[in-house]
Design a protein around this motif. Structure first.
Motif, PDB file in Angstrom:
ATOM      1  N   MET B   1      -5.859  -2.104   6.573  1.00 41.92           N
ATOM      2  CA  MET B   1      -5.242  -1.721   5.287  1.00 41.92           C
ATOM      3  C   MET B   1      -5.333  -0.219   5.081  1.00 41.92           C
ATOM      4  SD  MET B   1      -3.737  -3.688   2.972  1.00 41.92           S
ATOM      5  CE  MET B   1      -3.501  -4.046   1.242  1.00 41.92           C
ATOM      6  N   THR B  42       7.749   1.950  -6.312  1.00 45.90           N
ATOM      7  CA  THR B  42       6.882   1.282  -5.337  1.00 45.90           C
ATOM      8  C   THR B  42       6.778   2.109  -4.064  1.00 45.90           C
ATOM      9  OG1 THR B  42       7.375  -0.891  -6.239  1.00 45.90           O
ATOM     10  CG2 THR B  42       6.615  -0.823  -3.953  1.00 45.90           C
ATOM     11  N   MET B  85       6.785  -6.507  -2.855  1.00 45.92           N
ATOM     12  CA  MET B  85       5.641  -6.801  -1.984  1.00 45.92           C
ATOM     13  C   MET B  85       6.023  -6.708  -0.517  1.00 45.92           C
ATOM     14  SD  MET B  85       3.826  -9.819  -4.205  1.00 45.92           S
ATOM     15  CE  MET B  85       2.612 -10.266  -2.972  1.00 45.92           C
ATOM     16  N   ASN B  86       7.332  -6.898  -0.227  1.00 48.64           N
ATOM     17  CA  ASN B  86       7.809  -6.720   1.144  1.00 48.64           C
ATOM     18  C   ASN B  86       7.939  -5.250   1.526  1.00 48.64           C
ATOM     19  OD1 ASN B  86       8.163  -9.129   2.625  1.00 48.64           O
ATOM     20  ND2 ASN B  86       9.770  -9.727   1.179  1.00 48.64           N
ATOM     21  N   SER B  88       5.728  -2.725   0.033  1.00 51.80           N
ATOM     22  CA  SER B  88       4.417  -2.072   0.033  1.00 51.80           C
ATOM     23  C   SER B  88       3.338  -2.961  -0.569  1.00 51.80           C
ATOM     24  CB  SER B  88       4.497  -0.779  -0.786  1.00 51.80           C
ATOM     25  OG  SER B  88       3.201  -0.290  -1.069  1.00 51.80           O
ATOM     26  N   PRO B  89       2.163  -3.008   0.043  1.00 52.84           N
ATOM     27  CA  PRO B  89       1.042  -3.720  -0.577  1.00 52.84           C
ATOM     28  C   PRO B  89       0.249  -2.813  -1.528  1.00 52.84           C
ATOM     29  CG  PRO B  89       0.418  -3.012   1.622  1.00 52.84           C
ATOM     30  CD  PRO B  89       1.828  -2.498   1.383  1.00 52.84           C
ATOM     31  N   LEU B  92       0.618  -2.985  -7.310  1.00 54.27           N
ATOM     32  CA  LEU B  92       0.429  -4.280  -7.959  1.00 54.27           C
ATOM     33  C   LEU B  92       1.581  -4.496  -8.938  1.00 54.27           C
ATOM     34  CD1 LEU B  92      -3.387  -4.180  -8.786  1.00 54.27           C
ATOM     35  CD2 LEU B  92      -2.260  -5.494  -6.972  1.00 54.27           C
TER      36      LEU B  92
END
Lengths: 67, 205
Positions: B1, B42, B85-86, B88-89, B92
């Motif tokens: 991560m 994002t 979410m696809n 960037s992680p 939130l």
């Protein structure tokens, strides 16, 4: 003579002047507006009662649909 | 991560990323404006996005909104969360499939740094701006007004009235013969996102 400024334009101030009076005087007929007086929002429900003080800086902001 | 984080932001300013990762941005409405805004924020590395919209994705949305054919029928906030979410992680996403009202406004957006108004109807825009500025006069709100049509780049501008910003041409209403088109909607959306990122740096979270 006491004045106020509406979107940068100086107009005479009158005793008891409301937001509604100003919109009529300026011939603003846009359907949806946000009004700020001295940078504070005056909500639509208060346009008939809110009295604009002399020297006030009034901004009339035109809102258009689309998002 | 940690490796992915360093790679993801490898050609970005680390000081900026630190500030943006610590920031929370609210997006009211995730149609043409809001879905584009959410994607840019994002990618930029905003730490948390709060999304609110009661609508579901329809076929006609695909002409300008950042959804896909296989998402038609899904709640927009859920579909957009998946898409983000696809990408960037590191962002939130809190989705609220709700129509914004004066009553739920502070429950949904009470903890954000900046609010972006990306609603469709002018009366909804007015409701949001009036109530938000009354509740949180010191917080920035970035709205849009006048996005329909094609071309006319030179008419799109930013107006500032205290903590309220409005981006658009201030004239182009969606009506008979004037339609919202993908490119012009995305231009306004990204001007809103761009200003939001700039204001967050000035604020220096």
């Amino acid at each position: 003579m006491l004045t106020i400024t509406v979107n940068g334009q100086e107009i005479p101030w009158e005793e008891g002047m409301t937001i509604r009076n100003i919109l009529n005087k300026m011939n603003y007929s846009f359907r949806m507006l946000v009004i700020k007086v001295n940078d504070k929002v005056v909500k639509k429900e208060d346009w008939d009662s809110f009295q604009v003080p002399p020297g006030a800086d009034v901004k009339v902001i035109h809102l258009i649909s689309g998002g | 991560m940690n490796d992915l984080f360093n790679d993801f932001f490898a050609n970005q300013n680390p000081e900026y990323i630190k500030i943006w990762q610590n920031s929370v941005v609210g997006i009211a409405g995730v149609g043409g404006l809001g879905s584009n805004i959410a994607i840019s924020l994002t990618r930029a590395g905003i730490g948390k996005l709060i999304l609110a919209d009661p609508d579901t994705v329809s076929n006609s949305n695909l002409s300008r909104q950042q959804y896909f054919l296989n998402q038609v029928g899904l709640p927009k906030v859920a579909a957009l969360k998946d898409n983000l979410m696809n990408i960037s992680p590191f962002t939130l996403v809190n989705p609220y499939p709700l129509k914004i009202t004066p009553v739920n406004l502070s429950m949904i957006f009470g903890k954000i740094d900046i609010l972006i108004e990306a609603l469709d109807d002018a009366d909804q825009k007015q409701m949001l701006i009036e109530n938000w500025q009354e509740l949180y006069p010191e917080k920035y709100i970035i709205g849009a007004s006048g996005i329909a049509g094609v071309g006319k780049n030179e008419l799109i501008h930013t107006e500032q009235i205290g903590t309220l910003f409005l981006i658009g041409d201030g004239i182009s209403e969606i009506e008979d013969g004037v339609y919202p088109t993908a490119a012009r909607v995305a231009v306004v959306a990204n001007m809103q996102a761009n200003l939001c990122l700039e204001l967050l740096l000035q604020k220096g979270n």
